[in-house]
Motif scaffolding. Structure first.
Motif, PDB file in Angstrom:
ATOM      1  N   LYS A 152       0.826  -1.196   0.000  1.00 46.16           N
ATOM      2  CA  LYS A 152       0.000   0.000   0.000  1.00 46.16           C
ATOM      3  C   LYS A 152       0.867   1.256   0.000  1.00 46.16           C
ATOM      4  O   LYS A 152       1.896   1.314   0.674  1.00 46.16           O
ATOM      5  N   GLN A 183       0.098  11.011 -12.370  1.00 52.38           N
ATOM      6  CA  GLN A 183       0.130   9.727 -13.066  1.00 52.38           C
ATOM      7  C   GLN A 183       1.544   9.166 -13.095  1.00 52.38           C
ATOM      8  O   GLN A 183       1.745   7.948 -12.956  1.00 52.38           O
ATOM      9  N   VAL A 222       2.056   7.631  -9.624  1.00 47.73           N
ATOM     10  CA  VAL A 222       1.295   6.395  -9.451  1.00 47.73           C
ATOM     11  C   VAL A 222       1.939   5.263 -10.250  1.00 47.73           C
ATOM     12  O   VAL A 222       2.069   4.126  -9.759  1.00 47.73           O
ATOM     13  N   GLU A 226      -2.144  -1.069  -3.878  1.00 45.51           N
ATOM     14  CA  GLU A 226      -3.234  -0.195  -3.438  1.00 45.51           C
ATOM     15  C   GLU A 226      -2.708   1.227  -3.267  1.00 45.51           C
ATOM     16  O   GLU A 226      -1.748   1.461  -2.522  1.00 45.51           O
ATOM     17  N   ILE A 227      -3.319   2.150  -3.965  1.00 43.75           N
ATOM     18  CA  ILE A 227      -2.964   3.563  -3.896  1.00 43.75           C
ATOM     19  C   ILE A 227      -3.995   4.267  -3.018  1.00 43.75           C
ATOM     20  O   ILE A 227      -5.204   4.175  -3.269  1.00 43.75           O
ATOM     21  N   PHE A 235      -5.091   7.886  -1.856  1.00 44.68           N
ATOM     22  CA  PHE A 235      -5.000   9.339  -1.954  1.00 44.68           C
ATOM     23  C   PHE A 235      -5.559   9.966  -0.688  1.00 44.68           C
ATOM     24  O   PHE A 235      -6.689   9.666  -0.286  1.00 44.68           O
ATOM     25  N   GLU A 271      -9.328  11.904  -8.719  1.00 41.51           N
ATOM     26  CA  GLU A 271      -9.990  10.601  -8.724  1.00 41.51           C
ATOM     27  C   GLU A 271     -10.596  10.321 -10.101  1.00 41.51           C
ATOM     28  O   GLU A 271     -10.515   9.197 -10.612  1.00 41.51           O
ATOM     29  N   PHE A 281      -8.282   8.852 -12.844  1.00 43.85           N
ATOM     30  CA  PHE A 281      -7.958   7.432 -12.786  1.00 43.85           C
ATOM     31  C   PHE A 281      -9.187   6.538 -12.925  1.00 43.85           C
ATOM     32  O   PHE A 281      -9.074   5.316 -12.914  1.00 43.85           O
ATOM     33  N   ILE A 287      -4.645   2.435 -15.252  1.00 42.52           N
ATOM     34  CA  ILE A 287      -4.466   1.622 -14.057  1.00 42.52           C
ATOM     35  C   ILE A 287      -4.741   0.154 -14.383  1.00 42.52           C
ATOM     36  O   ILE A 287      -5.816  -0.176 -14.872  1.00 42.52           O
ATOM     37  N   THR A 331      -5.949  -1.240  -6.774  1.00 39.40           N
ATOM     38  CA  THR A 331      -7.054  -0.577  -6.089  1.00 39.40           C
ATOM     39  C   THR A 331      -6.666   0.861  -5.780  1.00 39.40           C
ATOM     40  O   THR A 331      -5.545   1.121  -5.312  1.00 39.40           O
ATOM     41  N   ILE A 332      -7.591   1.791  -6.052  1.00 40.80           N
ATOM     42  CA  ILE A 332      -7.377   3.194  -5.688  1.00 40.80           C
ATOM     43  C   ILE A 332      -8.499   3.630  -4.771  1.00 40.80           C
ATOM     44  O   ILE A 332      -9.682   3.448  -5.084  1.00 40.80           O
ATOM     45  N   SER A 362      -9.715   6.890  -1.843  1.00 41.36           N
ATOM     46  CA  SER A 362      -9.485   8.273  -1.417  1.00 41.36           C
ATOM     47  C   SER A 362      -9.986   8.459   0.005  1.00 41.36           C
ATOM     48  O   SER A 362     -11.049   7.956   0.372  1.00 41.36           O
TER      49      SER A 362
END
Length: 300
Positions: free
Chosen positions: A12, A45, A48, A58-59, A61, A71, A74, A100, A105-106, A108
């Motif tokens: 992560k 980008q 990421v 897993e990103i 934000f 958001e 992406f 992506i 997984t992204i 926020s």
């Protein structure tokens, strides 16, 4: 032969994107600074993609109101994708559709108030759920040489974590006269080779050139044990009334080692006009289609 302890992989990454971007005004009045383009894609980008290339899955934000466009960048844009597909613009379609990979997984998380980098990291505590984690600052572009045999610096730093089990902070060598602009890693005078790590004695925030323990500047890439989250919870407000990540890392150093990982990459602070301009020129010169044009333009 003793059994080596298993080191948990870092899956992560926290990317704080709640900043106002005041150093880039007026460009950032209505557009998040993270979406300003470096050549052909937003700077966020690039960051990421750097994380994903190193194995991050897993990103996270850490964001605020008004940053929803990050958001959206992406996310899928079905109308745009449909129109490009209908017109047969497959090359362009691929650049917006496959940003992506499907296994990434992204998420926020909102930061209610701008209370420092340490506070932004702490906002992601529940999502980290007791795992080691990465932190990448979205302003900083780390541009490794195209022919670098080590590959990406961040991926190589991930390997240093796996080998040692100790937190890592990426550093770069700066001119002695510039140390007062950075956090500086004190490595007790040790000499570090590029793409190697050395134990940190302490972190010194913006020392004068006469007092700086080294010229190794912290540049915004961290691999940290889960314990840092607990330390941040008890870290008092420091400089500027903010919770500083550096203060928590100083506390960590009293309990376990922390390594300074030296990169040879060119780095650009895209949060200011000079760094942003340099990043665009550097990336543009790598494109064979426009390299000659850009070189000629600069020489003229």
């Amino acid at each position: 032969m003793p059994i080596q302890p298993t080191v948990a992989p870092i899956r992560k990454a926290i990317i704080p994107v709640a900043g106002l971007g005041t150093r880039m005004l007026p460009a950032t009045k209505a557009i998040p600074k993270e979406l300003l383009p470096v050549y052909d894609r937003p700077v966020i980008q690039w960051v990421v993609e750097e994380a994903i290339a190193a194995g991050i899955e897993e990103i996270i934000f850490v964001t605020r109101s008004g940053k929803e466009a990050i958001e959206n960048h992406f996310d899928a844009h079905y109308e745009l994708e449909h129109r490009l597909e209908r017109k047969g613009k497959e090359t362009i379609l691929k650049t917006v559709k496959d940003i992506i990979p499907p296994h990434i997984t992204i998420v926020s998380i909102r930061q209610a108030d701008a209370l420092g980098l340490g506070h932004a990291v702490l906002c992601a505590k529940q999502q980290i759920a007791g795992e080691p984690f990465a932190v990448l600052l979205p302003d900083v572009l780390v541009l490794d040489a195209a022919n670098n045999p080590h590959g990406h610096s961040f991926a190589h730093m991930m390997a240093a974590w796996q080998q040692s089990g100790h937190g890592q902070i990426m550093v770069e060598q700066v001119a002695p006269a510039e140390v007062e602009q950075y956090g500086i890693a004190d490595v007790n005078g040790s000499s570090i080779e590029h793409f190697a790590s050395s134990p940190i004695h302490q972190l010194v925030e913006k020392p004068s050139p006469a007092e700086a323990p080294s010229n190794l500047a912290v540049l915004g890439r961290y691999l940290l044990p889960a314990q840092v989250m607990q330390l941040l919870q008890t870290t008092p407000a420091g400089a500027g009334g903010e919770i500083q990540l550096t203060d928590a890392l100083d506390s960590l150093l009293k309990q376990q080692p922390l390594g300074a990982f030296l990169t040879s990459a060119a780095t650009y602070d895209c949060g200011n006009k000079r760094g942003y301009l340099g990043a665009n020129v550097a990336v543009g010169l790598r494109d064979e289609k426009n390299r000659d044009y850009l070189s000629k333009l600069i020489s003229e």
